[in-house]
Design a protein around this motif. Structure first.
Motif, PDB file in Angstrom:
ATOM      1  N   THR A  32       0.711  -1.125  -0.043  1.00  0.00           N
ATOM      2  CA  THR A  32       0.011  -0.087   0.018  1.00  0.00           C
ATOM      3  C   THR A  32       0.821   1.355  -0.078  1.00  0.00           C
ATOM      4  OG1 THR A  32      -0.190   0.275   2.355  1.00  0.00           O
ATOM      5  CG2 THR A  32      -2.013  -1.092   1.323  1.00  0.00           C
ATOM      6  N   GLY A  33       2.258   1.284   0.197  1.00  0.00           N
ATOM      7  CA  GLY A  33       3.053   2.370   0.141  1.00  0.00           C
ATOM      8  C   GLY A  33       3.009   3.129   1.750  1.00  0.00           C
ATOM      9  N   TRP A  34       2.469   2.330   2.736  1.00  0.00           N
ATOM     10  CA  TRP A  34       2.218   3.013   3.923  1.00  0.00           C
ATOM     11  C   TRP A  34       3.551   3.178   4.763  1.00  0.00           C
ATOM     12  CZ3 TRP A  34       2.594   1.018   9.036  1.00  0.00           C
ATOM     13  CH2 TRP A  34       1.928   1.690   9.978  1.00  0.00           C
ATOM     14  N   HIS A  35       3.598   4.401   5.187  1.00  0.00           N
ATOM     15  CA  HIS A  35       4.896   4.880   5.991  1.00  0.00           C
ATOM     16  C   HIS A  35       6.233   4.243   5.112  1.00  0.00           C
ATOM     17  CE1 HIS A  35       3.213   4.833  10.467  1.00  0.00           C
ATOM     18  NE2 HIS A  35       2.738   5.903   9.672  1.00  0.00           N
ATOM     19  N   ARG A  36       6.324   4.443   3.919  1.00  0.00           N
ATOM     20  CA  ARG A  36       7.495   4.255   3.109  1.00  0.00           C
ATOM     21  C   ARG A  36       8.364   5.544   3.002  1.00  0.00           C
ATOM     22  NH1 ARG A  36       5.277   4.608  -3.314  1.00  0.00           N
ATOM     23  NH2 ARG A  36       4.501   6.395  -3.024  1.00  0.00           N
ATOM     24  N   ASP A  37       7.787   6.737   3.654  1.00  0.00           N
ATOM     25  CA  ASP A  37       8.404   7.931   3.660  1.00  0.00           C
ATOM     26  C   ASP A  37       9.188   7.828   5.123  1.00  0.00           C
ATOM     27  OD1 ASP A  37       6.023   7.842   5.099  1.00  0.00           O
ATOM     28  OD2 ASP A  37       6.037   9.871   5.839  1.00  0.00           O
ATOM     29  N   ARG A  38       9.140   6.772   5.905  1.00  0.00           N
ATOM     30  CA  ARG A  38       9.987   6.618   6.951  1.00  0.00           C
ATOM     31  C   ARG A  38      11.090   6.084   7.017  1.00  0.00           C
ATOM     32  NH1 ARG A  38       5.559   5.612  11.882  1.00  0.00           N
ATOM     33  NH2 ARG A  38       4.403   7.481  11.933  1.00  0.00           N
TER      34      ARG A  38
END
Length: 655
Positions: free
Chosen positions: A549-555
């Motif tokens: 889903t791409g969830w929290h990939r920015d972390r």
């Protein structure tokens, strides 16, 4: 910046423009003459009688200044008007310094110049004044080109169609004086610039000097060579022969190579990038569809294609179909007739002339027959400049983990596109695949590695060599991103992989993937598993992610930066020993054999990862060294990096 940027500074008439255009033309890069932009503003000001800086900037914005950076014939326009010749007049030359000093004009053009630089795809040569110090201070190479006033006058006289020698010399001298008196002189040289005095050099000699510097610093890029063919024609065997080591996976089973895999190779001093591909099929099904698509992408990005045919089988319908694709690509193609082990096979292989690709090159990739002649032909075909940098300086990240935990899915999620093959079948990725990915404000080099299986020495040859290459990927990397399936219990293999990363001395980030499948009960159980099975790694950075889903990939980017900062941290010796003295006073080392060892001092012996050496009078228990490591982390912070504390016995010096 991802585009190769070369900045050339220097006074008027030093040869910047001619040199920059020649370099850009030879490298097939863009060209930007920043001086032409200032001349265009000057032309507009004089044409419309504008003296107010703000009015001038507004007029420039409304009219629109555009620069065509083709080094063969650069042009500059104001609106629809081509003013390329008009801006070279002596009138413009005499007035340009006045407008160049206006802060509003400089800010307006600075923004425009940086936009043009960032818009370049492969590379750009930017020339003018202030380039290396103001416009592009992060340029990959900065050059300061100058010449004496007489030589500059002669060059400018040849360039202009008006004015005599004395007038031109006076104009140049006056401009130099104005520039020198400015608060920030455009004639100052960047601290890391390379100097060239062009007074006694012609254009060709100056270009050769700069070209040599570009080659020395690996800024020209590597040409790409794609190895294309049907499954099981020996492409990976040929790749191993060319690179001189067993790197590409080779088995008799068709389709062992699945992704596009890149290797650096060299022949007679020429370096290039070799792209090994999966077998191309006319009507692929299932996973073969993705493999075939990858081969077609490799053709599109390659500079030269090696089309490999099994000479013992001859050309099949699949070869004919692939041949049509190669012809449409317009790329130079070298026909390689593989498995020609002797004169008998060579006679039969002459039938491949019928493919219409010219002379087939007979080789035996397995035994090396004909390989040297093939390489000579390849080198003669390669372009001088490629699009792939040899040493790009990007931080190297190894993605490791057991099969099917989502490493390739994570790579694709970070890239925002399908870069590598993803399939429900475990172990789809077998070769390490390098990819440059931009996320979190930086460019990273990711190595998507084969999943490590249990008891790899007992597995098939394919998985055994894939496991070895995972270890090689860790050796190449700076940070190990260990991907774990958070929805399943931690396994022995998971722990072993984390241990491999630590033993390799790499910074460490634990990615708990598939977090979208983790409920509250699983979170509680996972916390207990982490505490019990990964108690040795409380310092590792941890990121919970859902690659799907791409969830929290920015972390992930902040975790990588923290780990790298810790991995490269150096503690000053004075601070280290002050800390150690206070620690020992509060908690002395345990007594051993009736004697208490004395810790004399400590030093940091290395970084990447940090290594500390403690000098003591006698043996210090391992538990106390672990205590020191723990307190070191508390005091100085080494989140995400292993820390090594070793002991050296140093007896008291005798009088």
């Amino acid at each position: 910046m991802s585009t190769t940027v070369i900045a050339i500074d220097g006074p008027s008439g030093s040869g910047k423009s001619s040199t920059a255009k020649a370099i850009a033309l030879r490298a097939n890069w863009d060209y930007l003459d920043t001086g032409a932009l200032y001349r265009a503003v000057t032309w507009l000001a004089l044409d419309r009688g504008i003296t107010n800086p703000r009015e001038l900037v507004r007029a420039c914005d409304e009219a629109g200044i555009t620069f065509d950076g083709d080094p063969r014939e650069p042009k500059i326009f104001v609106g629809e008007s081509d003013i390329s010749e008009a801006i070279r007049s002596l009138r413009i030359t005499d007035q340009v310094s006045i407008y160049a000093q206006m802060a509003e004009v400089r800010e307006f053009l600075l923004h425009m110049q940086r936009e043009m630089i960032h818009a370049a795809e492969n590379g750009i040569v930017v020339e003018g004044r202030d380039i290396g110090t103001v416009v592009a201070p992060e340029a990959h190479m900065k050059i300061f080109l100058y010449a004496d006033l007489l030589q500059r006058t002669a060059r400018r006289e040849n360039e202009l169609n008006e004015g005599d020698t004395a007038t031109i010399e006076k104009s140049l001298s006056s401009r130099d004086e104005i520039d020198t008196q400015r608060k920030i002189s455009p004639l100052r040289m960047a601290a890391d610039a390379l100097e060239i005095d062009s007074t006694n050099l012609d254009l060709e000699e100056v270009v050769e000097v700069i070209w040599g510097w570009l080659k020395e610093r690996n800024l020209l890029g590597l040409p790409k060579v794609a190895v294309i063919g049907r499954p099981n024609v020996g492409k990976s065997t040929l790749v191993n022969r060319i690179i001189g080591r067993r790197e590409a996976i080779v088995e008799d089973t068709p389709g062992v190579t699945r992704d596009r895999v890149k290797y650096e190779a060299e022949w007679n001093g020429r370096r290039f990038l070799l792209i090994d591909t999966g077998g191309w099929e006319v009507k692929p099904e299932g996973i073969s569809e993705k493999i075939t698509a990858g081969s077609e992408i490799a053709i599109a990005e390659a500079d030269v294609v090696l089309f490999v045919v099994d000479a013992q089988v001859g050309a099949l319908d699949e070869d004919e179909a692939l041949l049509q694709l190669l012809r449409r690509s317009g790329k130079p193609v070298i026909l390689v007739a593989n498995k020609v082990d002797g004169t008998a096979e060579e006679s039969e292989a002459h039938a491949l002339w019928n493919l219409g690709l010219g002379e087939p090159h007979f080789v035996s990739a397995l035994h090396g027959r004909g390989a040297g002649d093939l390489m000579d032909r390849l080198i003669a075909t390669l372009p001088e400049v490629g699009s792939e940098p040899m040493d790009d300086g990007y931080r190297r990240i190894a993605l490791v983990g057991r099969p099917n935990v989502g490493k390739s899915s994570l790579l694709n999620a970070l890239a925002g596109e399908a870069r590598v093959l993803v399939d429900d079948v475990a172990g789809t990725t077998r070769d390490p695949v390098d990819e440059l990915i931009v996320f979190g404000g930086s460019t990273w080099r990711f190595i998507d590695t084969a999943g490590i299986r249990r008891r790899s020495h007992q597995d098939s040859g394919t998985d055994y060599y894939a496991s070895l290459r995972t270890a090689n990927a860790l050796a190449r990397a700076e940070v190990a991103v260990v991907v774990l399936d958070a929805s399943e219990p931690l396994t022995e293999q998971d722990i072993r992989i984390v241990t491999m990363a630590e033993e390799a001395g790499r910074a460490l980030v634990l990615v708990m993937n598939k977090w979208d499948l983790v409920d509250e009960d699983r979170q509680t159980q996972l916390a207990k598993e982490m505490e019990r099975q990964l108690e040795r790694y409380p310092w590792a950075q941890r990121v919970n992610i859902s690659a799907k889903t791409g969830w929290h990939r920015d972390r992930l980017a902040p975790a990588l930066r923290t780990s790298l900062t810790s991995w490269e941290k150096r503690v000053p010796t004075s601070k280290l020993n002050a800390f150690l003295g206070a620690l020992i006073s509060a908690t002395p080392p345990p007594v051993r054999g009736g004697k208490q060892p004395k810790i004399r001092f400590a030093t940091q012996a290395a970084i990447m990862p940090p290594k500390f050496v403690i000098f003591a009078s006698d043996w210090v228990e391992a538990s106390y060294r672990r205590f020191i490591e723990r307190r070191l982390r508390e005091e100085f912070g080494f989140d995400g990096s292993p820390v090594e504390v070793s002991l050296k016995i140093k007896e008291r010096d005798k009088d």
